[in-house]
Enzyme design. Structure first.
Site, PDB file in Angstrom:
ATOM      1  N   GLY A  13       0.854  -1.113   0.075  1.00 21.10           N
ATOM      2  CA  GLY A  13       0.045  -0.077  -0.096  1.00 21.10           C
ATOM      3  C   GLY A  13       0.734   1.268   0.053  1.00 21.10           C
ATOM      4  N   ASP A  14       0.165   2.414  -0.115  1.00 17.96           N
ATOM      5  CA  ASP A  14       0.838   3.651  -0.191  1.00 17.96           C
ATOM      6  C   ASP A  14       1.482   4.194   1.071  1.00 17.96           C
ATOM      7  OD1 ASP A  14       0.609   5.427  -2.384  1.00 17.96           O
ATOM      8  OD2 ASP A  14      -0.330   7.064  -1.254  1.00 17.96           O
ATOM      9  N   ASP A 179      -0.744   8.609  15.880  1.00 17.17           N
ATOM     10  CA  ASP A 179      -1.038   9.679  15.252  1.00 17.17           C
ATOM     11  C   ASP A 179       0.377  10.346  14.731  1.00 17.17           C
ATOM     12  OD1 ASP A 179      -1.468  12.698  14.989  1.00 17.17           O
ATOM     13  OD2 ASP A 179      -3.204  12.387  16.258  1.00 17.17           O
ATOM     14  N   HIS A 180       0.395  10.481  13.602  1.00 17.63           N
ATOM     15  CA  HIS A 180       1.795  10.724  12.969  1.00 17.63           C
ATOM     16  C   HIS A 180       2.255  12.373  13.468  1.00 17.63           C
ATOM     17  CE1 HIS A 180      -0.249  12.428   9.351  1.00 17.63           C
ATOM     18  NE2 HIS A 180       1.126  12.969   9.300  1.00 17.63           N
ATOM     19  N   LYS A 184       5.972  14.262  14.726  1.00 17.14           N
ATOM     20  CA  LYS A 184       6.848  15.659  14.040  1.00 17.14           C
ATOM     21  C   LYS A 184       7.621  16.560  15.295  1.00 17.14           C
ATOM     22  CE  LYS A 184       3.383  16.373  10.683  1.00 17.14           C
ATOM     23  NZ  LYS A 184       3.650  16.130   9.189  1.00 17.14           N
ATOM     24  N   HIS A 242      -5.222  14.762  14.878  1.00 24.23           N
ATOM     25  CA  HIS A 242      -3.990  15.740  14.898  1.00 24.23           C
ATOM     26  C   HIS A 242      -4.384  16.968  15.775  1.00 24.23           C
ATOM     27  CE1 HIS A 242      -2.751  12.770  12.105  1.00 24.23           C
ATOM     28  NE2 HIS A 242      -3.268  13.219  10.895  1.00 24.23           N
ATOM     29  N   LYS A 348       0.433  24.989   2.249  1.00 27.87           N
ATOM     30  CA  LYS A 348       0.563  23.886   2.859  1.00 27.87           C
ATOM     31  C   LYS A 348       1.278  24.255   4.112  1.00 27.87           C
ATOM     32  CE  LYS A 348       1.580  19.409   4.335  1.00 27.87           C
ATOM     33  NZ  LYS A 348       0.458  18.802   5.119  1.00 27.87           N
TER      34      LYS A 348
HETATM   35  C1  BG6 Z   1      -3.500  12.332   7.324  1.00 25.58           C
HETATM   36  C2  BG6 Z   1      -4.640  12.638   6.807  1.00 25.58           C
HETATM   37  O1  BG6 Z   1      -3.632  11.789   8.799  1.00 25.58           O
HETATM   38  O2  BG6 Z   1      -2.685  13.585   7.478  1.00 25.58           O
HETATM   39  C3  BG6 Z   1      -4.641  13.283   5.397  1.00 25.58           C
HETATM   40  O3  BG6 Z   1      -5.520  11.466   6.772  1.00 25.58           O
HETATM   41  C4  BG6 Z   1      -3.715  14.470   5.609  1.00 25.58           C
HETATM   42  O4  BG6 Z   1      -5.905  13.637   4.996  1.00 25.58           O
HETATM   43  C5  BG6 Z   1      -2.369  14.332   6.066  1.00 25.58           C
HETATM   44  O5  BG6 Z   1      -3.312  14.609   4.214  1.00 25.58           O
HETATM   45  C6  BG6 Z   1      -1.642  15.381   6.458  1.00 25.58           C
HETATM   46  O6  BG6 Z   1      -0.301  14.938   7.026  1.00 25.58           O
HETATM   47  P1  BG6 Z   1       1.180  15.628   6.847  1.00 25.58           P
HETATM   48  O7  BG6 Z   1       2.042  15.083   7.475  1.00 25.58           O
HETATM   49  O8  BG6 Z   1       1.375  15.713   5.352  1.00 25.58           O
HETATM   50  O9  BG6 Z   1       0.695  17.384   7.154  1.00 25.58           O
END
Ligand code: BG6
Length: 490
Positions: A13-14, A179-180, A184, A242, A348
């Site tokens: 997967g991605d 929760d990535h 950060k 997030h 962004k």
């Molecule tokens: C993900 C969301 O958890 O976070 C996405 O499902 C979103 O929709 C992404 O694009 C954003 O993450 P980052 O690290 O690119 O800001």
């Protein structure tokens, strides 16, 4: 100790391609993985080990922080990777997987530790956990940890069901919910800035802070994820996790020690103090819900959300949301936290802005302009840094006061190659450090807060915004009503 067999479910997967494999490579290059490890890629489609390692190479070439060539170093890294095709509903496959895991464990002298990374749809978490147990994988001599991706459910009820299924097999302390954003660098830096400096914490309360603004804006649309996103929307996709996590880190009390449970206990207290909305009118007065129409983003013409692939042409799913949130405790009484996130916005960026209250301005009453408030800004991504805006005398003037910026740009430092969130998180899970993973009580309280908003949001409250703009006008009003404005980002 990072010696483990890492079993990656969803290896074609991605997420695996863009984030997980590059993270393994960086950890390897930085000697954090050592040599006593193996990675098993698992997915349904058949693939030979050679094909799998070619995919691995490609993903690393495209997305990793370190350059890669096919040389000896590559070979010694790649030999730790194997692929196995697996039907996750078939327990016999898991028995075979156990054999492969044991073989690789012995080959690389791992010592029985296993980390199961489920980069899968959450509906599958329950049956994978069940089959891991039935297949005998959990009977190893070392630890067994489960790492799972968001979304953790669709609402509180489905999250509870999911949690109950997983808990039949794994103990809470062995479950690592990703929760990535918590991985950060600058999110982790918030606590350090707060608790390791003399000049912020004494001001960190409702006496000195006017409001806090959290912006998480994206220029991308839904990309290839229309099917998932149309069911989810911005509130569930970004808000429940997030955004509320960042809010909790900004608002939490200092923990007695920087230990995972102490930190998470403090975050839970913030979640408990969130002022839940009681009525539909309250929800409407304090939240904004938008969806992008067509427009221009970064000079490119883009289509409307409803024209995206796999999206219902009459969809009322929000791609933007903003809210005024209150934390009802002694420290934060009366201080609004404004949060906003959206897709197809002009830039962004992720930023957290602390706006301080104005000083008494009698000294400067003769000025034409009001003094600007002090701002402290955490720049989370893509630029990383801390920015502080204060007032100073304009050089050469007769006492003209102008805002000046003190800007610490972490990501501008030459030679700095900031680790990706996933590197940190995989490394932490392997070391058994759960600080930057979400505990069940946090997740449940966040759902409870979000569910009330979702339940009261009828389709009628949805406002369209042009792609490339900052979202519905109502989001500006939300702050204007309180005498504030969104501070420009970047
Ligand atoms: C993900 C969301 O958890 O976070 C996405 O499902 C979103 O929709 C992404 O694009 C954003 O993450 P980052 O690290 O690119 O800001």
């Amino acid at each position: 100790m990072t010696s483990a067999v890492y079993l990656i479910f969803g290896a074609t997967g991605d997420l695996a391609r863009r984030k997980l494999f590059p993270a393994f490579y960086s950890l390897y290059r930085e000697r954090k993985l050592g040599d006593r490890f193996a990675v098993i890629g698992l997915a349904r489609r058949p693939r030979t080990n050679e094909q799998f390692r070619d995919d691995l190479h490609q993903s690393i070439e495209e997305f990793a922080r370190y350059k890669v060539t096919k040389d000896e170093q590559w070979d010694s890294f790649a030999e730790h990777f194997q692929y196995m095709s697996l039907d996750i509903n078939n327990v016999d496959g898991f028995k075979q997987l156990r054999e492969l895991t044991d073989t690789l464990d012995a080959k690389f002298d791992v010592g029985g530790n296993r980390l199961y990374y489920l980069a899968l749809a959450p509906e599958l978490f329950g049956s994978v956990s069940h089959n891991l147990k039935e297949g005998g994988l959990l009977e190893s001599a070392g630890w067994n940890r489960l790492v799972i991706e968001k979304p953790f459910g669709y609402d509180l009820q489905s999250a509870e069901k999911l949690n109950a299924e997983i808990r039949q097999v794994f103990e809470e302390q062995d479950i690592y919910r990703i929760d990535h954003y918590l991985g950060k660098e600058m999110v982790q830096n918030i606590n350090v800035v707060r608790f390791a400096n003399a000049f912020f914490e004494p001001l960190w309360n409702n006496k000195y802070i006017a409001n806090i603004q959290i912006t998480l804006s994206e220029t991308v649309g839904v990309e290839e994820r229309g099917g998932y996103y149309d069911h989810s929307g911005a509130l569930r996709d970004m808000g429940q996790n997030h955004m509320l996590q960042m809010l909790a880190i900004m608002a939490m009390e200092p923990p007695s020690r920087m230990h995972p449970e102490d930190i998470r206990d403090e975050k839970v207290k913030v979640f408990r103090s969130l002022r839940g909305f009681q009525t539909g009118a309250e929800v409407r007065a304090n939240t904004v819900r938008g969806q992008y129409a067509g427009g221009t983003v970064k000079g490119q013409q883009v289509r409307a959300y409803r024209d995206e692939d796999s999206v219902n042409p009459e969809s009322t799913t929000e791609t933007y949301f903003a809210a005024r949130v209150f934390v009802d405790n002694f420290r934060w009484a009366g201080v609004p936290f404004y949060i906003r996130t959206g897709k197809r916005l002009p830039v962004k960026t992720t930023e957290v802005v602390v706006e301080f209250k104005n000083v008494p301005d009698n000294v400067y009453l003769s000025r034409k302009h009001k003094l600007e408030p002090n701002l402290l800004v955490f720049r989370v991504n893509p630029m990383e840094g801390i920015y502080f805006k204060m007032n100073a005398k304009q050089p050469g003037s007769e006492g003209t006061v102008v805002p000046v910026a003190m800007d610490f740009c972490q990501s501008c430092q030459v030679g700095l190659n900031t680790p990706e969130a996933y590197e940190r998180l995989i490394y932490d899970a392997a070391r058994g450090d759960s600080t930057y993973f979400t505990r069940w009580d946090e997740v449940a309280l966040a759902w409870k807060y979000v569910d009330k908003i979702a339940a009261e949001w009828g389709a009628d409250g949805l406002q369209l915004y042009g792609a490339g703009t900052w979202g519905p006008e109502k989001a500006q009003q939300l702050l204007a009503e309180d005498g504030f404005r969104w501070w420009p980002v970047n």
